[in-house]
Design a protein around this motif. Structure first.
Motif, PDB file in Angstrom:
ATOM      1  N   TRP A 118      20.587 -26.679   4.646  1.00 30.50           N
ATOM      2  CA  TRP A 118      20.643 -25.895   5.886  1.00 30.50           C
ATOM      3  C   TRP A 118      21.227 -26.730   7.019  1.00 30.50           C
ATOM      4  O   TRP A 118      20.968 -27.919   7.128  1.00 30.50           O
ATOM      5  N   ASP A 171      21.702 -24.634  12.770  1.00 29.45           N
ATOM      6  CA  ASP A 171      21.745 -23.232  13.196  1.00 29.45           C
ATOM      7  C   ASP A 171      21.261 -22.271  12.119  1.00 29.45           C
ATOM      8  O   ASP A 171      21.343 -21.059  12.278  1.00 29.45           O
ATOM      9  N   GLY A 172      20.758 -22.824  11.015  1.00 25.30           N
ATOM     10  CA  GLY A 172      20.198 -21.979   9.967  1.00 25.30           C
ATOM     11  C   GLY A 172      21.184 -21.537   8.894  1.00 25.30           C
ATOM     12  O   GLY A 172      20.799 -20.896   7.917  1.00 25.30           O
ATOM     13  N   THR A 173      22.480 -21.868   9.033  1.00 26.75           N
ATOM     14  CA  THR A 173      23.456 -21.507   7.993  1.00 26.75           C
ATOM     15  C   THR A 173      23.315 -22.437   6.794  1.00 26.75           C
ATOM     16  O   THR A 173      22.879 -23.585   6.926  1.00 26.75           O
ATOM     17  N   ARG A 174      23.695 -21.944   5.648  1.00 21.52           N
ATOM     18  CA  ARG A 174      23.576 -22.711   4.413  1.00 21.52           C
ATOM     19  C   ARG A 174      24.961 -23.096   3.909  1.00 21.52           C
ATOM     20  O   ARG A 174      25.931 -22.368   4.104  1.00 21.52           O
TER      21      ARG A 174
END
Length: 332
Positions: A27, A30-33
Motif C-alpha cells: 500500500w 494514499d491507500g493505493t495498491r
C-alpha cells in the motif's frame, strides 16, 4: 507499507538471511495498491539482528506488460492460422494453438526445436532462399509444402516477417501460415476437369478419323467372306468382323464422351458378352494361356451398355494375360 504482519515481506524482514520476494502487493500512503519486487538484507551486530536494509521495486509496468502479453497470446491462440515465432537460427520460441491443430505438434513438443527441420522435408533450397530474402527485404510470402507430425503433406500460404529490436538489429522471425491444402486440391480438380474437356474435344476429332479407317476394313471383311469359303477362314473373318464392329461401337462411345452424353443401356445377357470375348481370346492370346469360362445357366439379364461391359471384361483378361508371361489358366 504492508497490511498484514504475516505477509511475505514481514517474514522476510525477520529472517537473519537475505530474502527476495516477487509479486507482493503493498500500500501507498494514499491507500493505493501496487505490485513490488522486494529484497531484504539483515543488519547484524554481535550476531544479533538489529535491523534490515529493504529495497522495493515497483513492477506495475512489468505486470501490465505481462498482462498484455497474456491477452495477445490468448488472441493468437484463437486464431485459425498457425503463428510461430523463432530465432534467426530457427529455434522455435512461440507456437500457438493454430499451429498445434495444423501440424499436430503441441507447444511443449515444438518449442526449442528447429522450425525448418521440423516442418520441411525436401525443400531446403527454397527455405534458404526465403530466409535470405526475408533478411534483405524484411518479409517473404509464398506457398510452401510442409509435413505434419504424422508425415502428412500440407500446403500453406506462408508469410515470414523479420522482427527487430529497439536498435534496429534483426532478432527473430514471425511466421504466419494459412492452410490452403483443400483449396489447392479443389484447384487441381478444376484443372483436371479442364484437361478432360480438352481431351473430349480431341477424342471427337480422333473418333471421326477412326470411323474413316474402320469403314473400309468392314467392307473388305464382307468381300472376303464371299470369296473365302473354308470353315476356318470363315470363323476367323467372323471374329475380325465382330472386332471391327466393336471398334465402331467404341468410336461411338468416344463421341458420346466428347459430347457429354451417356451410352445406351439395354437389356443384355452377360453370357453372350463373355462368349464373344472367349472367341477373341482364343484367336489372339498366346496358346500357353488356357481359357475357361464358368457361367450359371440361370444368370439374370442386366441393363447395361454392351460395349462398355465388353471393354471391362476384356481389360481384365488382358491384365491377366500380362500377369502370366509364361502361361497359365485364365478363368472367367
Amino acid at each position: 507499507p504492508y497490511p498484514e504482519e504475516e505477509s511475505r515481506i514481514y517474514k522476510a524482514i525477520r529472517q537473519r538471511e537475505e530474502a527476495h520476494v516477487t509479486n507482493e502487493v503493498v500500500w501507498r500512503a494514499d491507500g493505493t495498491r501496487f505490485p513490488t519486487e522486494f529484497w531484504s538484507y539483515p543488519m547484524l551486530r554481535d550476531g544479533k539482528q538489529i535491523g534490515a536494509v529493504i529495497t522495493f521495486l515497483d513492477i506495475t509496468e512489468r505486470k501490465q506488460a505481462e498482462m498484455r502479453l497474456r491477452e495477445h497470446s490468448a488472441l493468437l491462440d484463437i486464431a485459425s492460422n498457425a503463428i510461430i515465432s523463432c530465432e534467426l537460427d530457427g529455434c522455435i520460441g512461440y507456437w500457438n494453438k493454430g499451429a498445434e491443430h495444423l501440424y499436430g505438434w503441441s507447444g511443449e513438443e515444438a518449442r526449442g526445436r528447429n522450425h525448418d527441420s521440423l516442418l520441411f522435408k525436401d525443400e531446403w533450397l527454397e527455405v534458404r532462399s526465403a530466409h535470405e530474402h526475408m533478411l534483405n527485404t524484411g518479409e517473404w510470402c509464398r506457398e510452401l509444402s510442409q509435413v505434419t507430425k504424422d508425415g502428412k503433406s500440407v500446403v500453406v500460404e506462408s508469410r515470414w516477417t523479420l522482427v527487430r529490436n529497439e536498435n534496429g538489429a534483426p532478432t527473430s522471425r514471425l511466421v504466419i501460415n494459412t492452410d490452403i491444402t483443400e483449396k489447392k486440391q479443389a484447384e487441381a480438380q478444376y484443372f483436371r476437369a479442364q484437361r478432360m474437356e480438352s481431351i473430349g474435344t480431341l477424342a471427337g476429332g480422333i473418333a471421326h478419323d477412326l470411323n474413316n479407317v474402320l469403314s473400309p476394313i468392314m467392307m473388305a471383311v464382307e468381300l472376303l467372306k464371299m470369296k473365302v469359303t473354308d470353315a476356318a477362314s470363315q470363323s476367323f473373318l467372323t471374329t475380325l468382323q465382330a472386332s471391327a464392329e466393336r471398334g465402331a461401337e467404341m468410336v461411338k462411345q468416344i463421341l458420346s464422351f466428347a459430347r457429354g452424353t451417356e451410352g445406351q443401356r439395354v437389356p443384355l445377357q452377360v453370357k453372350r458378352v463373355v462368349h464373344d470375348i472367349e472367341k477373341m481370346v482364343q484367336h489372339t492370346f498366346p496358346k500357353s494361356i488356357e481359357l475357361q469360362t464358368s457361367i450359371p445357366t440361370d444368370l439374370w439379364p442386366i441393363l447395361a451398355d454392351g460395349t462398355q461391359l465388353h471393354q471391362i471384361i476384356m481389360n481384365l483378361c488382358v491384365n491377366a494375360r500380362d500377369a502370366m508371361p509364361h502361361g497359365g489358366k485364365l478363368t472367367i
